[in-house]
Design an enzyme around this catalytic site. Structure first.
Site, PDB file in Angstrom:
ATOM      1  N   GLU A 150       0.826  -1.219   0.000  1.00 40.17           N
ATOM      2  CA  GLU A 150       0.000   0.000   0.000  1.00 40.17           C
ATOM      3  C   GLU A 150       0.860   1.269   0.000  1.00 40.17           C
ATOM      4  O   GLU A 150       0.649   2.187   0.791  1.00 40.17           O
ATOM      5  CB  GLU A 150      -0.980   0.013   1.179  1.00 40.17           C
TER       6      GLU A 150
ATOM      7  N   ASP B  37       0.793  -8.385   3.092  1.00 36.39           N
ATOM      8  CA  ASP B  37      -0.537  -8.250   3.660  1.00 36.39           C
ATOM      9  C   ASP B  37      -1.448  -9.180   2.865  1.00 36.39           C
ATOM     10  O   ASP B  37      -1.846  -8.873   1.751  1.00 36.39           O
ATOM     11  CB  ASP B  37      -1.003  -6.795   3.556  1.00 36.39           C
TER      12      ASP B  37
END
Length: 260
Positions: free
Chosen positions: A34, A150
């Site tokens: 991200e 993640d």
């Protein structure tokens, strides 16, 4: 060698925190997720000044993955095979030179999948199928391999503060957890669970409802290891310190040490 994974939830917003953590923790290899920036806006110079080689695969506003390494990056391969039409920047693979050979590392930002019953959940499961197929091919190389990132999957009830609260979430659906087990069943090792059996250790705390001070978290950031990497695993843990900083990411780093 210390390898870490850290969902920074925007490099622009967390660059100061990231640089401070890199100086303090000094990991040899870091997989970021991200990053939320395009390749031309990635803060390459500031990270290289800290002694890291960098590879990145980004897009505007969403997603974005990167790999930082104190060792030479011999090859960087963006994108997960299996769907040429998928333009999400969610996967970056790198071959890194180490003493006596090389290791392969991937930074993974697996789709969230919410809400269930929509194309977003179908995309998540299809993406996991592609990851399973690709991991199966990578394992044929019989080399140290670390699939870090993640995963947006809570593997077991003890990996969240309240299984009932997460029962309707894509991260805890039986289908998501089954795909994660399928990945492990290829012969991969969950580095954290190889070193820890205690429940309720988390890598993510939502910004809402006081989740951080109340320790209402979930474990969704994972380091999955090939047998050649698992044989060299010495330690693995979660570094909670960055989550307690001012304006933190909602994730915190997970790290593992290897005897390479």
């Amino acid at each position: 060698m210390k390898v870490s994974s850290f969902n920074v939830n925007s490099l622009k917003a967390r660059l100061g925190n990231l640089k401070d953590w890199l100086k303090k923790a000094s990991p040899d290899v870091v997989c970021l997720q991200e990053t939320k920036c395009t390749d031309d806006t990635f803060p390459r110079g500031e990270i290289e000044d800290l002694g890291y080689n960098v590879a990145f695969h980004g897009q505007k506003t969403y997603n974005g993955v990167a790999i930082l390494s104190k060792h030479p990056i011999d090859e960087a391969i963006p994108g997960l095979p299996g769907n040429d039409g998928d333009d999400h920047a969610r996967y970056l693979e790198a071959v890194i030179s180490i003493d006596g050979g090389a290791m392969r590392v991937a930074s993974i930002y697996l789709p969230n999948g919410n809400p269930i019953g929509t194309e977003k959940f179908s995309y998540k499961l299809a993406w996991m199928d592609r990851l399973i197929a690709h991991a199966k091919e990578l394992l044929k190389y019989e080399e140290p391999l670390i699939l870090a990132g993640d995963y947006n999957v809570i593997p077991m009830p003890e990996d969240c503060y309240d299984p009932i609260a997460w029962a309707g979430d894509a991260l805890f659906q039986p289908e998501s957890r089954a795909k994660f087990r399928e990945l492990l069943n290829l012969g991969l090792t969950d580095a954290f669970r190889a070193c820890h059996t205690e429940p309720h250790r988390y890598t993510f705390w939502d910004y809402q409802a006081g989740c951080w001070p109340k320790d209402k978290g979930i474990r969704i950031d994972h380091l999955l290891l090939s047998p050649q990497a698992a044989d060299r695993l010495r330690a693995c843990d979660i570094d909670k310190e960055p989550r307690g900083r001012e304006k933190p990411s909602d994730h915190t780093p997970i790290w593992a040490e290897f005897d390479f």
